[in-house]
Design a protein around this motif. Structure first.
Motif, PDB file in Angstrom:
ATOM      1  N   ASP A 102      41.606  41.120  42.665  1.00  0.00           N
ATOM      2  CA  ASP A 102      40.689  42.260  42.853  1.00  0.00           C
ATOM      3  C   ASP A 102      40.387  42.462  44.347  1.00  0.00           C
ATOM      4  OD1 ASP A 102      38.834  40.315  43.567  1.00  0.00           O
ATOM      5  OD2 ASP A 102      37.928  40.251  41.571  1.00  0.00           O
ATOM      6  N   ASP A 103      39.770  43.582  44.650  1.00  0.00           N
ATOM      7  CA  ASP A 103      39.538  43.942  46.062  1.00  0.00           C
ATOM      8  C   ASP A 103      38.773  42.853  46.804  1.00  0.00           C
ATOM      9  OD1 ASP A 103      40.767  46.241  45.418  1.00  0.00           O
ATOM     10  OD2 ASP A 103      39.177  47.593  46.118  1.00  0.00           O
ATOM     11  N   GLU A 150      40.072  41.173  50.035  1.00  0.00           N
ATOM     12  CA  GLU A 150      39.403  41.440  51.320  1.00  0.00           C
ATOM     13  C   GLU A 150      38.844  40.164  51.947  1.00  0.00           C
ATOM     14  OE1 GLU A 150      37.386  45.005  49.529  1.00  0.00           O
ATOM     15  OE2 GLU A 150      37.723  45.819  51.551  1.00  0.00           O
ATOM     16  N   ASP A 209      47.731  52.905  40.838  1.00  0.00           N
ATOM     17  CA  ASP A 209      46.378  52.423  41.107  1.00  0.00           C
ATOM     18  C   ASP A 209      46.365  51.314  42.153  1.00  0.00           C
ATOM     19  OD1 ASP A 209      44.281  53.527  39.678  1.00  0.00           O
ATOM     20  OD2 ASP A 209      43.681  51.480  39.021  1.00  0.00           O
ATOM     21  N   GLU A 210      47.302  50.382  41.984  1.00  0.00           N
ATOM     22  CA  GLU A 210      47.356  49.249  42.922  1.00  0.00           C
ATOM     23  C   GLU A 210      47.781  49.719  44.319  1.00  0.00           C
ATOM     24  OE1 GLU A 210      48.487  45.248  40.536  1.00  0.00           O
ATOM     25  OE2 GLU A 210      49.801  46.943  40.155  1.00  0.00           O
ATOM     26  N   CYS A 238      47.241  52.657  45.581  1.00  0.00           N
ATOM     27  CA  CYS A 238      46.065  53.344  46.157  1.00  0.00           C
ATOM     28  C   CYS A 238      45.052  52.314  46.647  1.00  0.00           C
ATOM     29  CB  CYS A 238      45.362  54.219  45.126  1.00  0.00           C
ATOM     30  SG  CYS A 238      46.289  55.651  44.666  1.00  0.00           S
ATOM     31  N   ARG A 239      44.848  51.289  45.850  1.00  0.00           N
ATOM     32  CA  ARG A 239      43.865  50.251  46.184  1.00  0.00           C
ATOM     33  C   ARG A 239      44.228  49.604  47.528  1.00  0.00           C
ATOM     34  NH1 ARG A 239      42.528  45.334  44.004  1.00  0.00           N
ATOM     35  NH2 ARG A 239      44.313  44.986  42.655  1.00  0.00           N
ATOM     36  N   TYR A 263      43.576  52.000  50.364  1.00  0.00           N
ATOM     37  CA  TYR A 263      42.153  52.132  50.731  1.00  0.00           C
ATOM     38  C   TYR A 263      41.641  50.877  51.441  1.00  0.00           C
ATOM     39  CZ  TYR A 263      41.717  56.787  49.044  1.00  0.00           C
ATOM     40  OH  TYR A 263      41.879  58.144  48.939  1.00  0.00           O
ATOM     41  N   ILE A 264      42.114  49.715  51.022  1.00  0.00           N
ATOM     42  CA  ILE A 264      41.718  48.478  51.731  1.00  0.00           C
ATOM     43  C   ILE A 264      42.200  48.567  53.187  1.00  0.00           C
ATOM     44  CG2 ILE A 264      42.172  45.984  51.919  1.00  0.00           C
ATOM     45  CD1 ILE A 264      42.131  45.899  48.832  1.00  0.00           C
TER      46      ILE A 264
END
Ligand SMILES: Cc1ncc(COP(=O)(O)O)c(C=O)c1O
Length: 399
Positions: free
Chosen positions: A151-152, A156, A182-183, A185-186, A189-190
């Motif tokens: 997960d993010d 992170e 989705d992944e 995009c995730r 964005y990170i």
């Protein structure tokens, strides 16, 4: 005389390091099924050689350091056909995807800076990063969890003030993972939140199965200035020996730096660029039968692996590799035993021990990477031989 510490630290390719043992086995008359290396057996399209034969010149001169312009135009047209917006001036031709990746690591990082990489990862990333003293920091993904990204928050938590980017192969080598939209995009964005580059290794873009399509990082319009797209004709068109790849970016600084690196090694081979242009001009239909062929092979290999007692293997969605956990004490010892001590009807198999695809110590010690690049009869027979070997291996270890 001492050579540099960084050259001492270079690793021999773990995919190739068992070759001397395979050669010895062959000399003893053993037939070796190569499941260890991603060398496709698909015929290279004839258009490559025809284009080279038709080429007409009196001097085989240096080419432009950007790469031969008609090839760059054809790659731009290929990107447009798949919905990406790279133009000729956004593309530099490289000596294989390998050089594109090596440059990408160098362009993102100063010495000692870090790139995050989901592990297991293509083991040559180490060889690309090390000469530039770039640190690879693993994002753990595991077979038991189908190699899904964490997960993010977990992801992170790996980012430090030294982190400059994230490198991913999608579809992936070695686990054949295809990240969902989705992944992708995730990750984009990170990268935006933490001001990171994304080194998008998409050399297997067309090889996705079960009706899936790979989402290119090049389609993440909000993040385009931080995406470095690395491509190659090696697997896409079964032209590994051509050594033609490319780096594409909307970021002018990235392209200017890549051009300077290109100028430092002058140019790519002219004849191969002529052939590669003909490959990129092929109709998209070209990939349909090839994809079907790989999908059939994947099904045969994975069905067989999943039936073997003690073997754990998820069905991969893309590329032409899978990671399998074997009921053995140590996968490298097993791979060596297969070559040195085992034969079934005069045959054995060669595997790539997966430990070297992980950065975290002691991960993947009982795993192997298998490439399904053999025809279906050979692949079925290779699975029969492997099953028998697993039953006879003295270091068999059932969990
Ligand atoms: C994930 C990945 N990226 C890049 C490459 C490099 O390809 P090449 O240098 O042949 O273009 C490979 C080759 O196996 C690969 O598997």
């Amino acid at each position: 005389m001492n050579i540099s510490k960084r050259s001492v630290a270079l690793q021999a390719s773990p995919i190739r390091k068992l070759f001397p043992y395979a050669n010895e086995a062959k000399k003893r008359g053993v037939h070796v099924y190569h499941l260890n290396i991603g060398q496709p057996d698909v015929e290279t399209p004839q258009v490559f050689i025809e284009a080279v034969k038709k080429s007409d010149f009196s001097v085989l001169a240096y080419a432009d350091s950007h790469g031969w312009e008609p090839l760059r135009e054809s790659i731009a047209a290929y990107y447009h056909r798949i919905g990406l917006t790279y133009e000729t001036e956004d593309i530099i031709i490289t000596n294989g995807g390998s050089e594109a990746l090596q440059w990408a690591f160098m362009i993102c990082c100063d010495p000692g800076e870090e790139i995050l990489v989901p592990e297991p990862f293509y083991t040559n990333y180490r060889g690309f990063a090390l000469p530039y003293t770039v640190e690879l920091k693993p994002i753990p993904t595991r077979l038991e969890n189908a190699f899904a990204l964490p997960d993010d928050a977990t992801l992170e938590a790996q980012i430090t003030d030294k982190t400059r980017g994230i490198a991913l192969s999608n579809p992936g080598n070695p686990a054949g993972v295809v990240y969902s939209k989705d992944e992708v995009c995730r990750i984009a964005y990170i990268a935006m939140r933490h001001n990171l580059f994304i080194i998008a290794d998409e050399v297997y873009r067309e090889f996705c199965y079960d009706g899936q399509e790979a989402t290119s990082f090049g389609s993440m319009t909000d993040a385009l200035d931080r995406i470095i797209l690395c491509d190659s004709v090696s697997k896409r068109f079964s032209a590994c020996g051509a050594r033609i790849g490319s780096i594409a970016s909307h970021n002018r600084d990235v392209i200017n730096a890549a051009l300077k690196l290109g100028q430092a090694r002058v140019c790519c081979p002219t004849l191969e660029m002529i052939g590669a242009k003909a490959l990129y001009d092929l109709e998209p239909d070209y990939f349909i039968p090839i994809r079907e062929r790989y999908e059939r092979r994947r099904n045969i290999m994975i069905d067989a692996l999943q039936k073997m007692q003690g073997v754990l293997c998820e069905k991969p969605g893309g590329a032409f590799y899978a990671i399998a956990k074997l009921p053995v004490d140590n996968a490298e010892k097993f791979a060596l035993w297969l070559l040195n001590d085992f034969r079934e009807d005069g045959k054995t198999v060669m595997l790539a021990p997966a430990e070297h695809f992980y950065q975290t110590p002691n991960q993947g010690v009982d795993e192997v990477r298998l490439a399904y690049v053999l025809n279906t009869d050979d692949l079925s027979d290779a699975m029969r031989v492997l099953d028998s070997a697993l039953k006879q291996y003295p270091g068999r270890f059932l969990r």
